[in-house]
Structures are given as structure tokens and as C-alpha cells.
Design a protein around this motif. Structure first.
Motif, PDB file in Angstrom:
ATOM      1  N   GLN A 170       0.830  -1.208   0.000  1.00 56.36           N
ATOM      2  CA  GLN A 170       0.000   0.000   0.000  1.00 56.36           C
ATOM      3  C   GLN A 170       0.865   1.260   0.000  1.00 56.36           C
ATOM      4  OE1 GLN A 170      -2.219  -0.929   3.559  1.00 56.36           O
ATOM      5  NE2 GLN A 170      -4.050  -1.499   2.396  1.00 56.36           N
ATOM      6  N   ILE A 171       1.899   1.265   0.837  1.00 54.51           N
ATOM      7  CA  ILE A 171       2.794   2.425   0.905  1.00 54.51           C
ATOM      8  C   ILE A 171       3.504   2.604  -0.430  1.00 54.51           C
ATOM      9  CG2 ILE A 171       4.843   3.383   2.030  1.00 54.51           C
ATOM     10  CD1 ILE A 171       3.959   1.826   4.582  1.00 54.51           C
ATOM     11  N   ALA A 172       3.962   1.512  -1.008  1.00 57.42           N
ATOM     12  CA  ALA A 172       4.652   1.572  -2.304  1.00 57.42           C
ATOM     13  C   ALA A 172       3.752   2.212  -3.359  1.00 57.42           C
ATOM     14  CB  ALA A 172       5.076   0.165  -2.738  1.00 57.42           C
ATOM     15  N   GLU A 173       2.506   1.811  -3.382  1.00 60.90           N
ATOM     16  CA  GLU A 173       1.564   2.376  -4.353  1.00 60.90           C
ATOM     17  C   GLU A 173       1.318   3.859  -4.090  1.00 60.90           C
ATOM     18  OE1 GLU A 173      -3.013   1.739  -5.865  1.00 60.90           O
ATOM     19  OE2 GLU A 173      -1.928   0.014  -5.051  1.00 60.90           O
ATOM     20  N   MET A 174       1.127   4.230  -2.846  1.00 60.28           N
ATOM     21  CA  MET A 174       0.862   5.629  -2.489  1.00 60.28           C
ATOM     22  C   MET A 174       2.027   6.541  -2.865  1.00 60.28           C
ATOM     23  SD  MET A 174      -0.946   5.660   1.226  1.00 60.28           S
ATOM     24  CE  MET A 174      -1.052   4.018   1.875  1.00 60.28           C
ATOM     25  N   LEU A 175       3.264   6.034  -2.691  1.00 63.62           N
ATOM     26  CA  LEU A 175       4.442   6.863  -2.899  1.00 63.62           C
ATOM     27  C   LEU A 175       5.112   6.627  -4.255  1.00 63.62           C
ATOM     28  CD1 LEU A 175       6.055   6.610   0.656  1.00 63.62           C
ATOM     29  CD2 LEU A 175       4.428   8.295  -0.213  1.00 63.62           C
ATOM     30  N   SER A 176       4.501   5.782  -5.064  1.00 67.22           N
ATOM     31  CA  SER A 176       5.046   5.437  -6.388  1.00 67.22           C
ATOM     32  C   SER A 176       6.479   4.906  -6.279  1.00 67.22           C
ATOM     33  CB  SER A 176       5.000   6.646  -7.328  1.00 67.22           C
ATOM     34  OG  SER A 176       3.667   7.063  -7.526  1.00 67.22           O
ATOM     35  N   LEU A 177       6.668   3.994  -5.328  1.00 66.34           N
ATOM     36  CA  LEU A 177       7.956   3.334  -5.126  1.00 66.34           C
ATOM     37  C   LEU A 177       7.728   1.830  -5.206  1.00 66.34           C
ATOM     38  CD1 LEU A 177       9.223   5.391  -2.048  1.00 66.34           C
ATOM     39  CD2 LEU A 177      10.040   5.584  -4.402  1.00 66.34           C
ATOM     40  N   SER A 178       8.813   1.064  -5.336  1.00 66.60           N
ATOM     41  CA  SER A 178       8.670  -0.390  -5.370  1.00 66.60           C
ATOM     42  C   SER A 178       8.476  -0.924  -3.950  1.00 66.60           C
ATOM     43  CB  SER A 178       9.903  -1.035  -6.002  1.00 66.60           C
ATOM     44  OG  SER A 178      10.997  -0.980  -5.111  1.00 66.60           O
ATOM     45  N   VAL A 179       7.879  -2.089  -3.860  1.00 65.11           N
ATOM     46  CA  VAL A 179       7.692  -2.742  -2.564  1.00 65.11           C
ATOM     47  C   VAL A 179       9.064  -3.007  -1.931  1.00 65.11           C
ATOM     48  CG1 VAL A 179       6.820  -4.800  -1.384  1.00 65.11           C
ATOM     49  CG2 VAL A 179       5.463  -3.736  -3.190  1.00 65.11           C
ATOM     50  N   GLU A 180      10.035  -3.386  -2.749  1.00 66.82           N
ATOM     51  CA  GLU A 180      11.384  -3.637  -2.226  1.00 66.82           C
ATOM     52  C   GLU A 180      11.992  -2.381  -1.603  1.00 66.82           C
ATOM     53  OE1 GLU A 180      12.846  -6.599  -1.779  1.00 66.82           O
ATOM     54  OE2 GLU A 180      10.918  -7.352  -2.505  1.00 66.82           O
ATOM     55  N   THR A 181      11.735  -1.232  -2.205  1.00 71.09           N
ATOM     56  CA  THR A 181      12.237   0.030  -1.646  1.00 71.09           C
ATOM     57  C   THR A 181      11.599   0.303  -0.294  1.00 71.09           C
ATOM     58  OG1 THR A 181      12.691   0.926  -3.839  1.00 71.09           O
ATOM     59  CG2 THR A 181      12.443   2.528  -2.036  1.00 71.09           C
TER      60      THR A 181
END
Length: 68
Positions: free
Chosen positions: A27-38
Motif C-alpha cells: 500500500q505504501i509503495a503504491e501511495m508513494l510510487s515506489l517499489s515494494v522492495e524500496t
């Protein structure tokens, strides 16, 4: 927790706040346009900075130190 480790970047503060709100890494990755790994990397870094064994302990420490 020493002062050096308590210093959080703006991104770390943002992710800490979202984790405290109960958001998952995807969810955070999607909100911040980052990868899940990041996001996972940031979460591990936050655990290290807080000298915490798990997320619950990290949030407890953050609340005690008025970081969230």
C-alpha cells in the motif's frame, strides 16, 4: 536511542507515519510510487534506527519520542 539514529529523513518520517496508520508495504509503495522492495528497505532502516526488534516496538518508541 541516540540522537544520530533518531534523525529521520523526510521520506523515513513519511513511511513511519504510514506504517503507524497500519498501511502495508504494498500500500505504501503504491501511495508513494515506489517499489515494494524500496519500502521494505526503508522499513529495515527504520527498525535499525529505532534499535527495534519489530514494527510494534518501533512504533512504541516513535510515540514515546513524539516522532509520530
Amino acid at each position: 536511542m541516540n540522537n544520530t539514529k533518531r534523525t529521520l529523513t523526510d521520506r523515513e518520517q513519511e513511511i513511519l507515519r504510514l506504517v503507524a496508520q497500519g498501511c502495508t508495504s504494498p500500500q505504501i509503495a503504491e501511495m508513494l510510487s515506489l517499489s515494494v522492495e524500496t519500502i521494505k528497505w526503508y522499513r529495515k532502516r527504520l527498525l535499525f534506527k529505532f534499535e527495534a526488534e519489530n514494527t510494534a516496538e518501533m512504533i512504541k518508541i516513535a510515540i514515546e519520542n513524539k516522532l509520530i
